[in-house]
Write an enzyme that holds these catalytic residues in place. Structure first.
Site, PDB file in Angstrom:
ATOM      1  N   PRO A 197      35.858  37.949  40.474  1.00  0.00           N
ATOM      2  CA  PRO A 197      37.062  38.644  40.894  1.00  0.00           C
ATOM      3  C   PRO A 197      38.211  37.688  41.148  1.00  0.00           C
ATOM      4  O   PRO A 197      38.184  36.907  42.080  1.00  0.00           O
ATOM      5  CB  PRO A 197      36.641  39.324  42.194  1.00  0.00           C
ATOM      6  CG  PRO A 197      35.302  38.754  42.545  1.00  0.00           C
ATOM      7  CD  PRO A 197      34.988  37.667  41.604  1.00  0.00           C
ATOM      8  N   GLU A 198      39.217  37.785  40.316  1.00  0.00           N
ATOM      9  CA  GLU A 198      40.449  37.036  40.526  1.00  0.00           C
ATOM     10  C   GLU A 198      41.513  38.046  40.948  1.00  0.00           C
ATOM     11  O   GLU A 198      41.212  39.210  41.150  1.00  0.00           O
ATOM     12  CB  GLU A 198      40.838  36.305  39.233  1.00  0.00           C
ATOM     13  CG  GLU A 198      39.712  35.413  38.712  1.00  0.00           C
ATOM     14  CD  GLU A 198      40.052  34.673  37.430  1.00  0.00           C
ATOM     15  OE1 GLU A 198      41.236  34.436  37.184  1.00  0.00           O
ATOM     16  OE2 GLU A 198      39.132  34.341  36.678  1.00  0.00           O
TER      17      GLU A 198
END
Length: 273
Positions: A2-3
Site C-alpha cells: 500500500p502506497e
DNA sequence: GTCGATGTTATCAA
DNA sequence: TTTGATAACATCGA
C-alpha cells in the site's frame, strides 16, 4: 503493497463504511502488529465512535469520539476489511471491531510489518510516526519540490522512497513517476536540473491522481475495504515489466537492484546524464 | 525441499 | 547527517 494511492483508496472506503459508527466489541489476536496491550486497547476503544478518517503519507488516522486517535500503517501486506455481517476470524487477522449495526472492520496482515496503535488525544500533537514525515506529494508546490530535491545528494529513487523527504511514494510509484519524467533511478538528486525536476513534479501529481482514480494497484493481495481490486496495475509502464517493450520506444524494460529494491526503467528513455 | 523475490521501515554501522 | 545493509515475516513461484 500500500502506497499513497492504495491508502487513499482505503481511507475513502472507510469514510463510506465505518465513519460515524460506534464500536461495540473488539476481538484481538495479540501480535507485534498491535502496539498497545490488548486490555488497554479494548478499554479505550469499546463504546467510542469513529468521528473522522484521514490519511497522512501511508498512514491512516481514525479519530475517535473523545479525541483519541487510531494510527494504522499497513506495512507491506496489511489490509483493512469491512464486513457487513459478523464472520469468524481468518488467518492473519489481528484485530476485529464490531460496530453497533453488526458490521465489522478487521485488520489482516500476513507479514506483520504493519502497525496498529492507539494514541491518546493529549499526545497527538507529538506522534513520532507522523511528525517526521515529509510533505504530501499532492500538496507540495513545484518550486518547493525542486528546491527540496536539489538539497539531496543521494540517488533520486531512494530520495523519492524516503518518507522523511516526501511522504507516500513507494517502490511502484517511484518507478512509474521516474519513467514518466524520463529520469534514471540512479541519477543523483542534486544533479537534476530545475526543468527535469519540474517534469518530475508533474509526473508525480499526474500519476498519483490517476492511480487514485483507478483505486490503486492490486498486486498480490491488495484490495480496498470492500474487497474490490484496484486496476492501476494495468497502466504500469515500468514497474514489473522487465523484458517487455517500453511503451514509448520499444526498448526492453530493464530491472536492476539498488539498495535491495528492484528498479524497473527504460534504458533508452531514462538515460543517466 | 531450496532459493529468491515481494508493496515497508526501524535500526545499526560506516 | 547520510547512506547502505539487515532484519522483521509469510507466501509464492522457479
Amino acid at each position: 503493497m500500500p502506497e499513497l494511492p492504495e491508502v487513499e483508496t482505503i481511507v475513502r472506503g472507510l469514510k463510506r463504511t465505518v465513519l460515524g459508527k460506534k464500536i461495540k466489541t473488539i476481538k484481538i489476536v495479540p501480535s507485534r502488529v498491535l502496539q498497545n496491550n490488548p486490555r488497554y486497547l479494548k478499554r479505550n476503544l469499546t463504546g467510542l465512535k469513529i468521528v473522522s478518517v484521514k490519511r497522512r503519507g501511508k498512514n491512516i488516522i481514525l479519530q475517535l469520539s473523545g479525541g483519541n486517535l487510531l494510527l494504522i500503517h499497513l506495512g507491506m501486506t496489511g489490509n483493512l476489511i469491512y464486513l457487513k455481517r459478523p464472520a469468524p476470524l481468518k488467518k492473519h487477522d489481528h484485530l476485529n471491531m464490531e460496530f453497533s449495526d453488526k458490521s465489522q472492520l478487521r485488520y489482516n496482515d500476513p507479514r506483520k510489518f504493519g502497525k496498529f496503535k492507539l494514541v491518546k488525544s493529549s499526545r497527538k500533537e507529538n506522534i513520532e510516526d507522523l511528525k517526521s514525515l515529509g510533505p504530501e506529494p499532492l500538496e507540495i508546490t513545484e518550486n518547493d519540490f525542486v528546491r527540496l530535491v536539489q538539497t539531496r545528494r543521494g540517488r533520486i529513487k531512494s530520495t523519492l522512497l524516503n518518507q522523511k523527504f516526501i511522504a507516500g511514494i513507494g517502490n511502484i510509484y517511484a518507478d512509474e513517476v521516474l519513467f514518466e519524467a524520463k529520469i534514471h533511478p540512479e541519477e543523483r538528486a542534486c544533479n537534476l536540473s530545475s526543468n527535469r525536476l519540474k517534469k518530475l513534479h508533474q509526473a508525480i501529481q499526474k500519476t498519483l491522481k490517476k492511480a487514485i482514480k483507478a483505486g490503486g494497484s492490486s498486486i498480490d493481495n491488495y484490495l480496498d475495504v470492500e474487497g474490490k481490486q484496484g486496476f492501476f496495475q494495468f497502466y504500469h509502464k515500468a514497474y514489473g515489466r522487465e523484458g517487455k517493450p517500453c511503451l514509448r520506444c520499444g526498448t526492453k524494460i530493464k530491472r536492476i537492484v539498488v539498495n535491495q529494491r528492484s528498479n524497473y526503467f527504460c534504458p533508452k528513455c531514462q538515460r543517466k546524464m
